[in-house]
Write a protein that holds these residues in place. Structure first.
Motif, PDB file in Angstrom:
ATOM      1  N   ALA A 181       0.834  -1.205   0.000  1.00 37.99           N
ATOM      2  CA  ALA A 181       0.000   0.000   0.000  1.00 37.99           C
ATOM      3  C   ALA A 181       0.866   1.252   0.000  1.00 37.99           C
ATOM      4  O   ALA A 181       0.564   2.231  -0.707  1.00 37.99           O
ATOM      5  N   VAL A 182       1.938   1.246   0.771  1.00 35.40           N
ATOM      6  CA  VAL A 182       2.836   2.406   0.808  1.00 35.40           C
ATOM      7  C   VAL A 182       3.502   2.598  -0.544  1.00 35.40           C
ATOM      8  O   VAL A 182       3.589   3.722  -1.058  1.00 35.40           O
ATOM      9  N   THR A 183       3.958   1.523  -1.136  1.00 35.18           N
ATOM     10  CA  THR A 183       4.645   1.595  -2.430  1.00 35.18           C
ATOM     11  C   THR A 183       3.728   2.150  -3.514  1.00 35.18           C
ATOM     12  O   THR A 183       4.185   2.850  -4.438  1.00 35.18           O
ATOM     13  N   ALA A 184       2.441   1.876  -3.399  1.00 34.53           N
ATOM     14  CA  ALA A 184       1.483   2.343  -4.405  1.00 34.53           C
ATOM     15  C   ALA A 184       1.104   3.807  -4.239  1.00 34.53           C
ATOM     16  O   ALA A 184       0.450   4.381  -5.116  1.00 34.53           O
ATOM     17  N   GLU A 185       1.498   4.423  -3.144  1.00 32.01           N
ATOM     18  CA  GLU A 185       1.123   5.810  -2.864  1.00 32.01           C
ATOM     19  C   GLU A 185       2.264   6.731  -3.304  1.00 32.01           C
ATOM     20  O   GLU A 185       3.400   6.592  -2.842  1.00 32.01           O
ATOM     21  N   PRO A 186       2.015   7.702  -4.213  1.00 34.46           N
ATOM     22  CA  PRO A 186       3.109   8.482  -4.807  1.00 34.46           C
ATOM     23  C   PRO A 186       3.996   9.219  -3.813  1.00 34.46           C
ATOM     24  O   PRO A 186       5.205   9.298  -4.014  1.00 34.46           O
ATOM     25  N   LEU A 187       3.447   9.777  -2.733  1.00 32.46           N
ATOM     26  CA  LEU A 187       4.240  10.588  -1.828  1.00 32.46           C
ATOM     27  C   LEU A 187       4.723   9.822  -0.602  1.00 32.46           C
ATOM     28  O   LEU A 187       5.265  10.424   0.334  1.00 32.46           O
ATOM     29  N   TRP A 188       4.535   8.512  -0.616  1.00 29.87           N
ATOM     30  CA  TRP A 188       4.993   7.688   0.505  1.00 29.87           C
ATOM     31  C   TRP A 188       6.029   6.688   0.004  1.00 29.87           C
ATOM     32  O   TRP A 188       6.002   6.284  -1.163  1.00 29.87           O
ATOM     33  N   HIS A 189       6.911   6.269   0.914  1.00 28.83           N
ATOM     34  CA  HIS A 189       8.019   5.420   0.498  1.00 28.83           C
ATOM     35  C   HIS A 189       8.466   4.558   1.671  1.00 28.83           C
ATOM     36  O   HIS A 189       8.404   4.998   2.828  1.00 28.83           O
ATOM     37  N   CYS A 190       8.901   3.334   1.374  1.00 30.77           N
ATOM     38  CA  CYS A 190       9.557   2.480   2.363  1.00 30.77           C
ATOM     39  C   CYS A 190      11.061   2.524   2.078  1.00 30.77           C
ATOM     40  O   CYS A 190      11.531   1.867   1.138  1.00 30.77           O
ATOM     41  N   PRO A 191      11.815   3.301   2.840  1.00 28.35           N
ATOM     42  CA  PRO A 191      13.233   3.489   2.507  1.00 28.35           C
ATOM     43  C   PRO A 191      14.111   2.287   2.799  1.00 28.35           C
ATOM     44  O   PRO A 191      15.251   2.229   2.339  1.00 28.35           O
ATOM     45  N   VAL A 192      13.613   1.329   3.566  1.00 24.94           N
ATOM     46  CA  VAL A 192      14.386   0.127   3.867  1.00 24.94           C
ATOM     47  C   VAL A 192      13.409  -1.012   4.072  1.00 24.94           C
ATOM     48  O   VAL A 192      12.285  -0.813   4.534  1.00 24.94           O
ATOM     49  N   ASP A 193      13.828  -2.203   3.693  1.00 20.27           N
ATOM     50  CA  ASP A 193      12.931  -3.356   3.785  1.00 20.27           C
ATOM     51  C   ASP A 193      13.397  -4.296   4.885  1.00 20.27           C
ATOM     52  O   ASP A 193      14.512  -4.224   5.367  1.00 20.27           O
ATOM     53  N   SER A 194      12.515  -5.194   5.282  1.00 17.29           N
ATOM     54  CA  SER A 194      12.823  -6.212   6.272  1.00 17.29           C
ATOM     55  C   SER A 194      12.001  -7.446   5.948  1.00 17.29           C
ATOM     56  O   SER A 194      10.876  -7.331   5.442  1.00 17.29           O
ATOM     57  N   LEU A 198       8.063  -5.656  10.353  1.00 18.51           N
ATOM     58  CA  LEU A 198       8.391  -4.317  10.810  1.00 18.51           C
ATOM     59  C   LEU A 198       8.520  -3.457   9.571  1.00 18.51           C
ATOM     60  O   LEU A 198       9.409  -3.687   8.735  1.00 18.51           O
ATOM     61  N   VAL A 199       7.633  -2.492   9.424  1.00 17.06           N
ATOM     62  CA  VAL A 199       7.575  -1.676   8.222  1.00 17.06           C
ATOM     63  C   VAL A 199       8.064  -0.270   8.550  1.00 17.06           C
ATOM     64  O   VAL A 199       7.496   0.401   9.417  1.00 17.06           O
ATOM     65  N   CYS A 200       9.123   0.151   7.862  1.00 17.84           N
ATOM     66  CA  CYS A 200       9.621   1.521   7.991  1.00 17.84           C
ATOM     67  C   CYS A 200       9.118   2.310   6.795  1.00 17.84           C
ATOM     68  O   CYS A 200       9.365   1.938   5.643  1.00 17.84           O
ATOM     69  N   LEU A 201       8.412   3.392   7.058  1.00 20.98           N
ATOM     70  CA  LEU A 201       7.821   4.180   5.976  1.00 20.98           C
ATOM     71  C   LEU A 201       8.003   5.665   6.250  1.00 20.98           C
ATOM     72  O   LEU A 201       8.314   6.075   7.365  1.00 20.98           O
ATOM     73  N   ARG A 202       7.815   6.441   5.203  1.00 19.10           N
ATOM     74  CA  ARG A 202       8.046   7.874   5.340  1.00 19.10           C
ATOM     75  C   ARG A 202       7.201   8.629   4.322  1.00 19.10           C
ATOM     76  O   ARG A 202       7.059   8.205   3.168  1.00 19.10           O
ATOM     77  N   PHE A 203       6.654   9.753   4.751  1.00 18.42           N
ATOM     78  CA  PHE A 203       5.969  10.685   3.859  1.00 18.42           C
ATOM     79  C   PHE A 203       7.041  11.560   3.218  1.00 18.42           C
ATOM     80  O   PHE A 203       7.836  12.187   3.921  1.00 18.42           O
ATOM     81  N   GLU A 204       7.075  11.598   1.877  1.00 20.27           N
ATOM     82  CA  GLU A 204       8.157  12.277   1.176  1.00 20.27           C
ATOM     83  C   GLU A 204       7.623  13.296   0.168  1.00 20.27           C
ATOM     84  O   GLU A 204       7.720  13.098  -1.048  1.00 20.27           O
ATOM     85  N   PRO A 205       7.103  14.416   0.652  1.00 19.45           N
ATOM     86  CA  PRO A 205       6.710  15.485  -0.264  1.00 19.45           C
ATOM     87  C   PRO A 205       7.955  16.195  -0.783  1.00 19.45           C
ATOM     88  O   PRO A 205       9.081  15.904  -0.368  1.00 19.45           O
ATOM     89  N   ASP A 206       7.757  17.108  -1.684  1.00 17.61           N
ATOM     90  CA  ASP A 206       8.883  17.868  -2.252  1.00 17.61           C
ATOM     91  C   ASP A 206       9.328  18.905  -1.228  1.00 17.61           C
ATOM     92  O   ASP A 206       8.879  20.053  -1.226  1.00 17.61           O
ATOM     93  N   ALA A 207      10.216  18.482  -0.352  1.00 22.29           N
ATOM     94  CA  ALA A 207      10.711  19.360   0.707  1.00 22.29           C
ATOM     95  C   ALA A 207      12.113  18.916   1.075  1.00 22.29           C
ATOM     96  O   ALA A 207      12.495  17.770   0.838  1.00 22.29           O
ATOM     97  N   GLY A 208      12.875  19.792   1.670  1.00 21.49           N
ATOM     98  CA  GLY A 208      14.215  19.439   2.114  1.00 21.49           C
ATOM     99  C   GLY A 208      14.179  18.447   3.257  1.00 21.49           C
ATOM    100  O   GLY A 208      13.137  18.246   3.890  1.00 21.49           O
ATOM    101  N   ARG A 209      15.331  17.850   3.561  1.00 16.03           N
ATOM    102  CA  ARG A 209      15.361  16.806   4.578  1.00 16.03           C
ATOM    103  C   ARG A 209      14.892  17.327   5.935  1.00 16.03           C
ATOM    104  O   ARG A 209      14.114  16.649   6.612  1.00 16.03           O
ATOM    105  N   GLU A 210      15.320  18.503   6.330  1.00 21.05           N
ATOM    106  CA  GLU A 210      14.942  19.012   7.644  1.00 21.05           C
ATOM    107  C   GLU A 210      13.430  19.172   7.751  1.00 21.05           C
ATOM    108  O   GLU A 210      12.815  18.763   8.744  1.00 21.05           O
TER     109      GLU A 210
END
Length: 485
Positions: free
Chosen positions: A389-402, A406-418
């Motif tokens: 489900a996360v992979t299918a969402e354009p602004l969401w991403h799983c930066p590491v797999d396991s 245990l699912v690590c996910l992140r909201f990734e809009p067009d913004a700087g890291r901070e």
């Protein structure tokens, strides 16, 4: 002597017990309407519980009512189907009842003669645990209260094995000893650091071996570090590898690490507190790391096998090593021994020990291996659904797999890291404050991530879907996006 409120006849005990079970039944029947946690000002919470030492006893009904009103609402409900923080553990109903039975019997399982059936049963369940984890059944083993102490005990045995029996008498201070070194990955649990402090290695001698792009220890870097230390005159003592790291659920390449340890003569301890039982899940059986070559191993039945807290198993393939470190028998603790007896007080520093084996025995027998496997597989399936489900969402991403749930996910809009890190932290804070669910976080090389641990026996697909919907709605609101479908 007049009867006090706490002086219950067995019939009164049963009456109160029935009332308590009714309260717990109501709690679980309405669990999805119960907030996972309710934020409250810390000073206000402390003030609400602060009281003078009671001079006279209080009626049990009052104690139970106060517990329901003042305590339960302000807990974090780890046994909630929407609790996904840290490592999501849960207590099954057979385990809860077993804990009650254990408290009632109040056995001290320190010696065989202080609780013969308790010690015999501990040997049985530790054999079952070894079989489920894929570890040699003939290894020494003992139940302890948590993985942090299990790692401490294993590394104490490793230290003494490296230095010889004189360390028990002469200690470490003021002796002409080489610098002692421990090795672990830069993703290892903080308990390894605490063990280095407690056992006299010092943090300066805990070598943090770098990890690869999947946050797994690099065996070639480990071997290079050990050989460099040998050349410098240091004494490598032990390596701690991890099956299921806390941050991202990474699994170190344990067979390759075992090879390094065997070539260099270094003790291998494997922290499989989280990862030790997932080999039972059919889809993971061929993918989990083989832990059988570890000199010592820790696994946590209370993390994955639906057993109430403080049920951890420490196994040691080096027979006698734990006893060589911890056995100290005062005259008042001597007892007759034969090939059937084991005094578990000899395998750790702890003397008084609760009857932990009973809750393992009840739960494992109630579900059976197949029943545990089905429930573990269910958690794996829920985690896989969430990743998809996360992979299918354009602004969401799983930066590491396991491989673990245990699912690590992140909201990734067009913004700087901070800004992105701050936004994801706000998502976690708002979700947890809502009481709808509870998650935790970690920080990787590329920034903040949301951790979703799935493992509660009560969690369903609908619970995970509700969590995912809540995360998207909070993110959309905070970043002014269309409302999540």
């Amino acid at each position: 002597m007049p009867e006090e409120p706490g002086d219950w006849a067995p019939a009164v005990f049963e009456e109160h017990g029935r009332h308590l079970l009714a309260v717990l039944r109501e709690h679980f029947e309405s669990i999805r309407q119960v907030p996972v946690t309710v934020p409250r000002d810390t000073g206000d919470l402390s003030a609400s519980l602060r009281a003078e030492l009671p001079e006279h006893g209080v009626d049990f009904e009052r104690v139970l009512a106060d517990t329901r009103e003042l305590v339960v609402p302000y807990l974090v409900h780890w046994n909630h189907p929407s609790f996904h923080g840290y490592f999501s553990n849960s207590a099954s109903f057979p385990g809860i009842l077993a804990e009650t039975m254990t408290a009632a019997l109040n056995v001290n399982a320190m010696l065989w003669k202080s609780g013969p059936a308790a010690s015999a049963l501990e040997r049985v369940v530790l054999g079952w645990v070894a079989e489920m984890a894929g570890y040699p059944a003939e290894a020494d083993a003992v139940l302890v209260n948590g993985a942090s102490l299990a790692t401490l005990y294993a590394l104490a045995a490793a230290r003494d094995a490296a230095l010889g029996p004189s360390v028990r008498v002469e200690g470490l201070a003021g002796r002409d000893l080489p610098v002692l070194r421990l090795y672990t990955s830069d993703q290892a649990h903080s308990s390894v650091d605490k063990a280095a402090i407690t056992l006299g290695f010092g943090l300066a001698n805990l070598v943090k071996v770098p990890t690869d792009e999947r946050y797994r220890m690099r065996p070639e870097a480990l071997e290079a570090a050990i050989r460099d230390d040998l050349a410098a005159g240091f004494k490598p003592v032990a390596v701690v590898a991890t099956a299921g790291t806390t941050s991202v659920g990474a699994a170190d390449p344990i067979p390759a690490i075992a090879g390094v340890c065997e070539r260099t003569g270094v003790w291998l301890h494997v922290d499989a507190a989280f990862g030790g039982f997932w080999r039972l899940a059919p889809s993971l059986a061929d993918h989990v790391e083989d832990v059988s070559r570890a000199d010592s191993l820790v696994v946590n039945p209370h993390k994955c096998l639906y057993i109430p807290m403080e049920a951890t198993a420490l196994h040691c393939r080096r027979r006698g090593a734990l006893a060589d470190t911890f056995r100290l028998v005062a005259e008042y603790l001597t007892s007759a021994q034969d090939e059937h007896t084991v005094d578990y007080m000899n395998l750790t520093p702890q003397l008084g020990r609760s009857f932990r084996a009973l809750k393992l025995w009840w739960v494992i027998r109630t579900f059976g291996r197949a029943g545990l496997a089905r429930r573990l597989e269910h958690s794996v399936e829920l985690a896989n659904w969430l990743r998809e489900a996360v992979t299918a969402e354009p602004l969401w991403h799983c930066p590491v797999d396991s491989i673990y749930p245990l699912v690590c996910l992140r909201f990734e809009p067009d913004a700087g890291r901070e800004a992105r890190d701050r936004l994801n932290a706000e998502i976690v804070e708002e979700l947890n404050a809502s009481g709808e669910a509870f998650v935790s976080h970690t920080v990787l090389d590329d920034g903040y991530v949301i951790r979703v641990s799935i493992g509660n026996i009560h969690t369903t697909r609908a619970d995970v879907e509700r969590l995912w919907r809540a995360l998207r709605e909070i993110a959309a609101r905070r970043f002014s996006l269309p409302r999540a479908a």
